[in-house]
Design a protein around this motif. Structure first.
Motif, PDB file in Angstrom:
ATOM      1  N   PHE A   1      -1.327   2.932  48.068  1.00  0.00           N
ATOM      2  CA  PHE A   1      -1.534   1.482  48.016  1.00  0.00           C
ATOM      3  C   PHE A   1      -3.015   1.150  47.879  1.00  0.00           C
ATOM      4  CE2 PHE A   1      -2.552  -2.421  50.403  1.00  0.00           C
ATOM      5  CZ  PHE A   1      -1.893  -3.336  49.606  1.00  0.00           C
ATOM      6  N   LEU A   2      -3.861   1.834  48.635  1.00  0.00           N
ATOM      7  CA  LEU A   2      -5.295   1.579  48.537  1.00  0.00           C
ATOM      8  C   LEU A   2      -5.827   1.946  47.158  1.00  0.00           C
ATOM      9  CD1 LEU A   2      -6.518   2.864  52.033  1.00  0.00           C
ATOM     10  CD2 LEU A   2      -6.135   0.507  51.302  1.00  0.00           C
ATOM     11  N   ALA A   3      -5.309   3.016  46.584  1.00  0.00           N
ATOM     12  CA  ALA A   3      -5.735   3.401  45.237  1.00  0.00           C
ATOM     13  C   ALA A   3      -5.322   2.351  44.221  1.00  0.00           C
ATOM     14  CB  ALA A   3      -5.143   4.764  44.874  1.00  0.00           C
TER      15      ALA A   3
ATOM     16  N   PHE B   1      -6.845  -1.886  40.432  1.00  0.00           N
ATOM     17  CA  PHE B   1      -6.440  -3.083  39.699  1.00  0.00           C
ATOM     18  C   PHE B   1      -6.915  -4.384  40.325  1.00  0.00           C
ATOM     19  CE2 PHE B   1      -3.289   0.164  38.616  1.00  0.00           C
ATOM     20  CZ  PHE B   1      -3.380   0.134  37.226  1.00  0.00           C
ATOM     21  N   LEU B   2      -7.599  -4.344  41.477  1.00  0.00           N
ATOM     22  CA  LEU B   2      -8.082  -5.574  42.095  1.00  0.00           C
ATOM     23  C   LEU B   2      -9.569  -5.493  42.435  1.00  0.00           C
ATOM     24  CD1 LEU B   2      -7.457  -8.390  43.187  1.00  0.00           C
ATOM     25  CD2 LEU B   2      -6.854  -7.344  45.383  1.00  0.00           C
ATOM     26  N   VAL B   3      -9.937  -4.495  43.225  1.00  0.00           N
ATOM     27  CA  VAL B   3     -11.328  -4.410  43.678  1.00  0.00           C
ATOM     28  C   VAL B   3     -12.264  -4.080  42.520  1.00  0.00           C
ATOM     29  CG1 VAL B   3     -12.912  -3.223  45.237  1.00  0.00           C
ATOM     30  CG2 VAL B   3     -10.584  -3.745  45.991  1.00  0.00           C
ATOM     31  N   TYR B   4     -11.925  -3.077  41.723  1.00  0.00           N
ATOM     32  CA  TYR B   4     -12.802  -2.672  40.618  1.00  0.00           C
ATOM     33  C   TYR B   4     -12.973  -3.780  39.573  1.00  0.00           C
ATOM     34  CZ  TYR B   4     -14.580  -0.015  36.631  1.00  0.00           C
ATOM     35  OH  TYR B   4     -15.324   0.414  35.567  1.00  0.00           O
ATOM     36  N   PRO B   5     -11.889  -4.420  39.091  1.00  0.00           N
ATOM     37  CA  PRO B   5     -12.100  -5.531  38.151  1.00  0.00           C
ATOM     38  C   PRO B   5     -12.904  -6.682  38.752  1.00  0.00           C
ATOM     39  CG  PRO B   5      -9.832  -4.776  38.060  1.00  0.00           C
ATOM     40  CD  PRO B   5     -10.452  -4.119  39.251  1.00  0.00           C
ATOM     41  N   THR B   6     -12.673  -6.980  40.043  1.00  0.00           N
ATOM     42  CA  THR B   6     -13.435  -8.049  40.679  1.00  0.00           C
ATOM     43  C   THR B   6     -14.913  -7.711  40.743  1.00  0.00           C
ATOM     44  OG1 THR B   6     -11.496  -8.638  42.012  1.00  0.00           O
ATOM     45  CG2 THR B   6     -13.630  -9.464  42.746  1.00  0.00           C
TER      46      THR B   6
END
Length: 309
Positions: free
Chosen positions: A40-42, A47-52
């Motif tokens: 889940f963390l990966a 798909f959320l932290v890296y694009p943000t």
């Protein structure tokens, strides 16, 4: 080597086996818990932290990679400011309409039989329609009330009523308002119905025994209890409409009246070379608006949880 048998103790004339203690220590359990949550963390990180993070970094960069505030300054004027204002207007109107009509539908369902067929049908339908968006939803409205939709033709041929006598409203903000409200109402039912189910019958019985009227009950008991849940659902609907993209992209083929369509122009257009980071600034603005809405939603939900204890 044979494992020792569990120790038994006589209780009430019978033998009862004492529970075997788990030999795994706290560190072992913590490791297993983290091991389970790693996928889940990966997923969230990819798909959320890296694009943000990319959007955040790009919002403060010019075409050469240097630091600049010009991208954020452009959001406060011209077409980009108007796009934000229209997005906020569209989200606020559809959230309010969805919240009011969804709350009325939820109340009609809540006062009925909890195990009855009407309630099960409404809940199941709301679960499906709340996720019915994007291209299929846009096509459904075009086939129904579009220029050549069967309802449009029926009204024109049978009663002489032209739905588009005042213009192509379906492909502008009024049309988006109608289409967005279609999935906002069932989402409100899903979110608000548990709050109505949380109203305890003893509260109404106590009010009746004290001689209070229905208006007194809803003013002093039901209303204050449900208001945090209603406001929280309203904020959730606002964030849902503000971040919606696929339906508007399929329905509005020309122009970019709202922020998601403005961002699409920066991603797919060929006349905006060197201004890609302005699209990231628009994305950052959307993240901030949705983040504020969801932060307020969390605060309201905490207040509502006090009444459920």
């Amino acid at each position: 080597m044979v494992a020792p048998a569990p120790v038994t103790t006589a209780v009430g004339g019978g033998a009862k086996a004492s529970p075997r203690h788990d030999n795994r220590g706290p560190s072992s359990k913590s490791f297993l818990a983290w091991l389970v949550v790693v996928p889940f963390l990966a997923y969230v990180g990819t798909f959320l932290v890296y694009p943000t993070a990319l959007v955040l970094a790009g919002s403060f960069q010019d075409s050469d990679g240097g630091f600049t505030l010009a991208n954020l300054a452009d959001l406060t004027r011209g077409a980009y400011l108007r796009a934000f204002l229209r997005s906020v207007e569209l989200s606020a109107i559809t959230a309010l309409l969805g919240a009011v009509f969804g709350a009325l539908l939820s109340w009609a369902v809540a006062v009925g039989d909890r195990e009855g067929l009407p309630r099960r049908a409404v809940v199941a339908g709301a679960g499906v329609l709340a996720q019915f968006g994007g291209v299929p939803l846009a096509f459904a409205f075009l086939a129904t009330i579009g220029f050549q939709g069967f309802v449009t033709q029926f009204l024109r041929d049978s009663f002489g009523i032209d739905l588009f006598a005042t213009g192509a409203w379906l492909f502008e903000l009024p049309g988006l308002t109608l289409v967005y409200t279609f999935f906002q109402i069932p989402l409100m039912v899903i979110v608000f119905l548990p709050a109505l189910d949380g109203l305890r019958p003893q509260w109404r019985e106590a009010m009746d025994s004290l001689g209070g009227s229905s208006w007194t009950y809803w003013r002093h008991v039901g209303g204050p209890v449900l208001m945090p849940a209603f406001l929280g659902a309203l904020l959730l609907l606002f964030a849902n409409a503000f971040s919606a993209y696929a339906t508007a992209a399929a329905l509005v083929s020309q122009g970019s009246p709202i922020v998601p369509l403005q961002i699409r122009g920066f991603l797919t257009g060929e006349v905006l070379l060197g201004r890609e980071n302005l699209g990231k600034a628009l994305g950052l603005g959307m993240v901030v608006v949705v983040g504020v809405a969801m932060g307020l939603y969390a605060v309201v939900q905490r207040r509502f949880a006090r009444w459920q204890r």
